[in-house]
Write an enzyme that holds these catalytic residues in place. Sequence first.
Site, PDB file in Angstrom:
ATOM      1  N   GLU A 113       0.826  -1.208   0.000  1.00 27.36           N
ATOM      2  CA  GLU A 113       0.000   0.000   0.000  1.00 27.36           C
ATOM      3  C   GLU A 113       0.862   1.261   0.000  1.00 27.36           C
ATOM      4  O   GLU A 113       0.504   2.264  -0.627  1.00 27.36           O
ATOM      5  CB  GLU A 113      -0.916  -0.021   1.234  1.00 27.36           C
ATOM      6  CG  GLU A 113      -1.932   1.098   1.291  1.00 27.36           C
ATOM      7  CD  GLU A 113      -3.059   0.961   0.282  1.00 27.36           C
ATOM      8  OE1 GLU A 113      -3.961   1.812   0.296  1.00 27.36           O
ATOM      9  OE2 GLU A 113      -3.052   0.007  -0.525  1.00 27.36           O
ATOM     10  N   THR A 227     -11.814   8.189 -12.634  1.00 29.66           N
ATOM     11  CA  THR A 227     -11.012   7.532 -11.591  1.00 29.66           C
ATOM     12  C   THR A 227     -11.511   6.132 -11.251  1.00 29.66           C
ATOM     13  O   THR A 227     -10.811   5.384 -10.573  1.00 29.66           O
ATOM     14  CB  THR A 227     -10.981   8.366 -10.291  1.00 29.66           C
ATOM     15  OG1 THR A 227     -12.308   8.546  -9.824  1.00 29.66           O
ATOM     16  CG2 THR A 227     -10.325   9.709 -10.532  1.00 29.66           C
TER      17      THR A 227
END
Length: 259
Positions: A113, A227
């Site tokens: 991440e 997005t």
Amino acid sequence: MLTLGARGDSYYEYLLKQAIQTKDKRLLNEYLFAMESVKVSLLKSSSERLTYVAEMSPVMVSIDKMDHLVCFLPGTLALGTLYGAPPWHLVLAEDLIRTCMAMYHTFTGLAPEIVKFDARKGLFISSRDEFSLLRPETVESLFVLWRITKRTRYRNWAWDIYSAIEKYAKHPDHGFSSLGGIDSSFGSPPTRRDSMESFFLAETIKYLYLINLPDDVLPLSQYVLNTEAHPLPIKDFHWFTEIQNKTFNSIPHNNISND
């Protein structure tokens, strides 16, 4: 906090994509100004010569970390060069995508991440960030860079990511799972989290599919992928034709090797 990662990424992406879709030159100028500011204030280089986008604290202290979310930026920068952005945006895009791919240099071949940078260790992963949600940002950028440059390495890198997902994240009965423990350097095998984020199918898999399709499927001159990777038609895709031709012809494509 000044960041192009969590809670900030979509704003910068939409400055450009809304400018393209709606013909709003004010948004295009704001996007170009923002990228100049990123170049001046946030760009840094690691000890391995990896270019990355740092964060800035409220008291103007640089923080040497980069979210995987920031890997939307290479694709956005590359896309902008078709619509009036200067050629250095493409150069920076190709530098940044190498950093994004360096995030995938783990035991599983999947990215964490967040990565951090240290003057001595270079890029490293902390144990708290050693998990993968199978995010789409890198494969989106690989798709856009492939469409614009035709460098085959971008397709190859996308295949490497897909292969890692298939090997480690595929559930034996159904779907795919987010993973913990993606890097064996912490001493434990990857573990399935038994959850699949909605963006995995909506974006990650979609871009891995699109990168292998002909350019006339969702051409970048006629559609903006938002997005969440939903294709939206450009209001008048002839509006940028003159700018696009001038800018695209200024990029030294003859010097680009097909690797």
